[in-house]
Design a protein around this motif. Structure first.
Motif, PDB file in Angstrom:
ATOM      1  N   HIS A  60      24.644 -20.349 -84.686  1.00  0.00           N
ATOM      2  CA  HIS A  60      23.923 -21.521 -83.812  1.00  0.00           C
ATOM      3  C   HIS A  60      24.628 -21.361 -82.334  1.00  0.00           C
ATOM      4  O   HIS A  60      25.710 -21.494 -82.473  1.00  0.00           O
ATOM      5  CB  HIS A  60      24.104 -22.852 -84.576  1.00  0.00           C
ATOM      6  CG  HIS A  60      23.723 -22.869 -85.902  1.00  0.00           C
ATOM      7  ND1 HIS A  60      22.269 -22.987 -86.296  1.00  0.00           N
ATOM      8  CD2 HIS A  60      24.136 -22.746 -87.204  1.00  0.00           C
ATOM      9  CE1 HIS A  60      22.149 -23.030 -87.585  1.00  0.00           C
ATOM     10  NE2 HIS A  60      23.283 -22.756 -88.130  1.00  0.00           N
ATOM     11  N   ASP A  61      23.801 -21.734 -81.504  1.00  0.00           N
ATOM     12  CA  ASP A  61      24.398 -21.726 -80.354  1.00  0.00           C
ATOM     13  C   ASP A  61      24.998 -22.871 -79.825  1.00  0.00           C
ATOM     14  O   ASP A  61      25.943 -22.710 -78.898  1.00  0.00           O
ATOM     15  CB  ASP A  61      23.144 -21.441 -79.068  1.00  0.00           C
ATOM     16  CG  ASP A  61      22.891 -19.848 -79.350  1.00  0.00           C
ATOM     17  OD1 ASP A  61      23.536 -19.089 -79.448  1.00  0.00           O
ATOM     18  OD2 ASP A  61      21.466 -19.657 -78.948  1.00  0.00           O
ATOM     19  N   THR A  62      24.753 -23.953 -80.199  1.00  0.00           N
ATOM     20  CA  THR A  62      25.277 -25.422 -80.185  1.00  0.00           C
ATOM     21  C   THR A  62      25.376 -25.977 -81.312  1.00  0.00           C
ATOM     22  O   THR A  62      24.604 -26.046 -82.441  1.00  0.00           O
ATOM     23  CB  THR A  62      24.332 -26.053 -78.836  1.00  0.00           C
ATOM     24  OG1 THR A  62      23.115 -26.428 -79.750  1.00  0.00           O
ATOM     25  CG2 THR A  62      24.142 -25.309 -77.668  1.00  0.00           C
ATOM     26  N   TRP A  63      26.238 -27.162 -81.351  1.00  0.00           N
ATOM     27  CA  TRP A  63      26.599 -28.143 -82.188  1.00  0.00           C
ATOM     28  C   TRP A  63      25.073 -28.765 -82.493  1.00  0.00           C
ATOM     29  O   TRP A  63      24.847 -29.159 -83.914  1.00  0.00           O
ATOM     30  CB  TRP A  63      27.402 -29.260 -81.948  1.00  0.00           C
ATOM     31  CG  TRP A  63      27.727 -30.338 -82.843  1.00  0.00           C
ATOM     32  CD1 TRP A  63      27.402 -31.477 -82.595  1.00  0.00           C
ATOM     33  CD2 TRP A  63      28.518 -30.095 -84.053  1.00  0.00           C
ATOM     34  NE1 TRP A  63      27.753 -32.262 -83.879  1.00  0.00           N
ATOM     35  CE2 TRP A  63      28.399 -31.321 -84.654  1.00  0.00           C
ATOM     36  CE3 TRP A  63      28.971 -29.020 -84.875  1.00  0.00           C
ATOM     37  CZ2 TRP A  63      28.726 -31.802 -86.043  1.00  0.00           C
ATOM     38  CZ3 TRP A  63      29.482 -29.222 -86.242  1.00  0.00           C
ATOM     39  CH2 TRP A  63      29.310 -30.575 -86.735  1.00  0.00           C
ATOM     40  N   ASP A  64      24.272 -29.285 -81.382  1.00  0.00           N
ATOM     41  CA  ASP A  64      23.141 -29.869 -81.603  1.00  0.00           C
ATOM     42  C   ASP A  64      22.181 -29.119 -82.402  1.00  0.00           C
ATOM     43  O   ASP A  64      21.340 -29.709 -83.275  1.00  0.00           O
ATOM     44  CB  ASP A  64      22.477 -30.274 -80.383  1.00  0.00           C
ATOM     45  CG  ASP A  64      23.164 -31.570 -79.653  1.00  0.00           C
ATOM     46  OD1 ASP A  64      23.875 -32.138 -80.494  1.00  0.00           O
ATOM     47  OD2 ASP A  64      23.137 -31.673 -78.522  1.00  0.00           O
ATOM     48  N   GLU A  65      22.131 -27.638 -82.386  1.00  0.00           N
ATOM     49  CA  GLU A  65      21.106 -26.567 -82.968  1.00  0.00           C
ATOM     50  C   GLU A  65      21.716 -26.719 -84.309  1.00  0.00           C
ATOM     51  O   GLU A  65      20.786 -26.587 -85.343  1.00  0.00           O
ATOM     52  CB  GLU A  65      21.260 -25.404 -82.364  1.00  0.00           C
ATOM     53  CG  GLU A  65      20.511 -24.545 -82.937  1.00  0.00           C
ATOM     54  CD  GLU A  65      20.624 -22.959 -82.198  1.00  0.00           C
ATOM     55  OE1 GLU A  65      21.080 -22.138 -83.128  1.00  0.00           O
ATOM     56  OE2 GLU A  65      20.564 -22.850 -80.986  1.00  0.00           O
ATOM     57  N   ARG A 112      31.695 -38.229 -84.364  1.00  0.00           N
ATOM     58  CA  ARG A 112      30.859 -39.465 -84.149  1.00  0.00           C
ATOM     59  C   ARG A 112      29.311 -39.216 -84.265  1.00  0.00           C
ATOM     60  O   ARG A 112      28.476 -39.950 -84.360  1.00  0.00           O
ATOM     61  CB  ARG A 112      31.552 -39.638 -82.747  1.00  0.00           C
ATOM     62  CG  ARG A 112      32.757 -40.344 -82.780  1.00  0.00           C
ATOM     63  CD  ARG A 112      33.151 -41.076 -81.167  1.00  0.00           C
ATOM     64  NE  ARG A 112      33.168 -40.262 -80.071  1.00  0.00           N
ATOM     65  CZ  ARG A 112      34.343 -39.454 -79.604  1.00  0.00           C
ATOM     66  NH1 ARG A 112      35.280 -39.724 -80.250  1.00  0.00           N
ATOM     67  NH2 ARG A 112      34.127 -38.759 -78.765  1.00  0.00           N
ATOM     68  N   GLN A 113      29.035 -37.729 -83.631  1.00  0.00           N
ATOM     69  CA  GLN A 113      27.666 -37.615 -83.809  1.00  0.00           C
ATOM     70  C   GLN A 113      26.831 -37.633 -85.142  1.00  0.00           C
ATOM     71  O   GLN A 113      25.730 -37.998 -85.551  1.00  0.00           O
ATOM     72  CB  GLN A 113      27.550 -36.183 -83.145  1.00  0.00           C
ATOM     73  CG  GLN A 113      27.102 -36.283 -81.689  1.00  0.00           C
ATOM     74  CD  GLN A 113      26.987 -34.904 -81.032  1.00  0.00           C
ATOM     75  OE1 GLN A 113      27.740 -34.040 -81.138  1.00  0.00           O
ATOM     76  NE2 GLN A 113      25.763 -34.815 -80.469  1.00  0.00           N
ATOM     77  N   ARG A 114      27.606 -37.017 -86.041  1.00  0.00           N
ATOM     78  CA  ARG A 114      27.362 -36.875 -87.611  1.00  0.00           C
ATOM     79  C   ARG A 114      28.383 -37.616 -88.345  1.00  0.00           C
ATOM     80  O   ARG A 114      29.006 -36.894 -88.790  1.00  0.00           O
ATOM     81  CB  ARG A 114      26.734 -35.740 -87.877  1.00  0.00           C
ATOM     82  CG  ARG A 114      26.230 -35.402 -89.350  1.00  0.00           C
ATOM     83  CD  ARG A 114      24.975 -35.906 -89.703  1.00  0.00           C
ATOM     84  NE  ARG A 114      23.871 -35.484 -89.150  1.00  0.00           N
ATOM     85  CZ  ARG A 114      23.154 -34.290 -89.723  1.00  0.00           C
ATOM     86  NH1 ARG A 114      23.987 -33.753 -90.939  1.00  0.00           N
ATOM     87  NH2 ARG A 114      22.324 -33.799 -89.248  1.00  0.00           N
TER      88      ARG A 114
END
Length: 153
Positions: A60-65, A112-114
Motif C-alpha cells: 500500500h502506498d499510504t496508510w489511507d490506502e 487516532r485515525q483507526r
C-alpha cells in the motif's frame, strides 16, 4: 484469518521472515510504504525463501490506502508501551495486527485515525523491543492459538 501490517518496515530480512510466518499460518501480509528496501532486494527474497508464492501480500502506498483496503478490520497495534499484554486480548478473525518500523514504531496519528487496542509484549525494564519478526510471530501465533490453529496441523 488475520492480517499482518508492517508500517514502513526498514530491514529486508525482517520482512522476509515475517512473510514466511504469514505463509505458514495463512495470514495476509500488508506492507505500507515507505519501505527501507526494494522489493527486489536479495535479502528480502532470501529470508522469505521459497515461501513468497504461498503468501497473499499487498503493498500500500499510504496508510489511507491500507485503511480503505481493510474497512471492516479491527486494528490491534503493537507498541512497547501498549495498554495491555498481547495475551490478554481476545483476537477476532479478520483482525489486523499492526507493527511499526524497526527504529520509529508507529506514528501516533495512525492510532487516532483507526482506534483499536494497543498491545505490548512483556519485557524487562530498560530494553526497547524485540526483533520485529519475532514479535510478529509471537502475536500472530497467539491469535491463531485462540482459534485452535485453523487449517494448521
Amino acid at each position: 484469518m488475520f492480517h499482518v501490517v508492517l508500517v514502513a518496515p526498514e530491514i529486508a530480512p525482517n520482512t522476509g521472515n515475517v512473510a514466511r510466518t504469514c505463509a505458514v499460518t495463512g495470514a495476509r501480509l500488508h506492507l505500507v510504504r515507505p519501505l527501507g528496501f526494494r522489493l527486489s532486494d536479495r535479502l528480502l527474497k532470501r529470508a522469505g525463501m521459497d515461501y513468497w508464492n504461498h503468501v497473499e501480500w499487498h503493498v500500500h502506498d499510504t496508510w489511507d490506502e491500507l485503511l480503505a483496503a481493510l474497512p471492516e478490520a479491527r486494528f490491534c497495534y503493537l507498541e512497547p508501551d501498549g495498554s495491555q499484554r498481547y495475551t490478554d486480548v481476545t483476537f477476532r478473525p479478520g483482525d489486523a495486527l499492526v507493527f511499526g518500523s524497526e527504529s520509529r514504531g508507529l506514528p501516533p496519528e495512525f492510532l487516532r485515525q483507526r482506534p483499536g487496542p494497543t498491545l505490548r509484549v512483556p519485557m524487562r525494564p530498560g530494553l526497547r523491543s524485540l526483533n520485529l519478526a519475532s514479535t510478529v510471530a509471537l502475536v500472530l501465533y497467539e491469535a491463531y492459538r485462540q482459534h485452535g490453529f485453523p487449517g494448521m496441523t
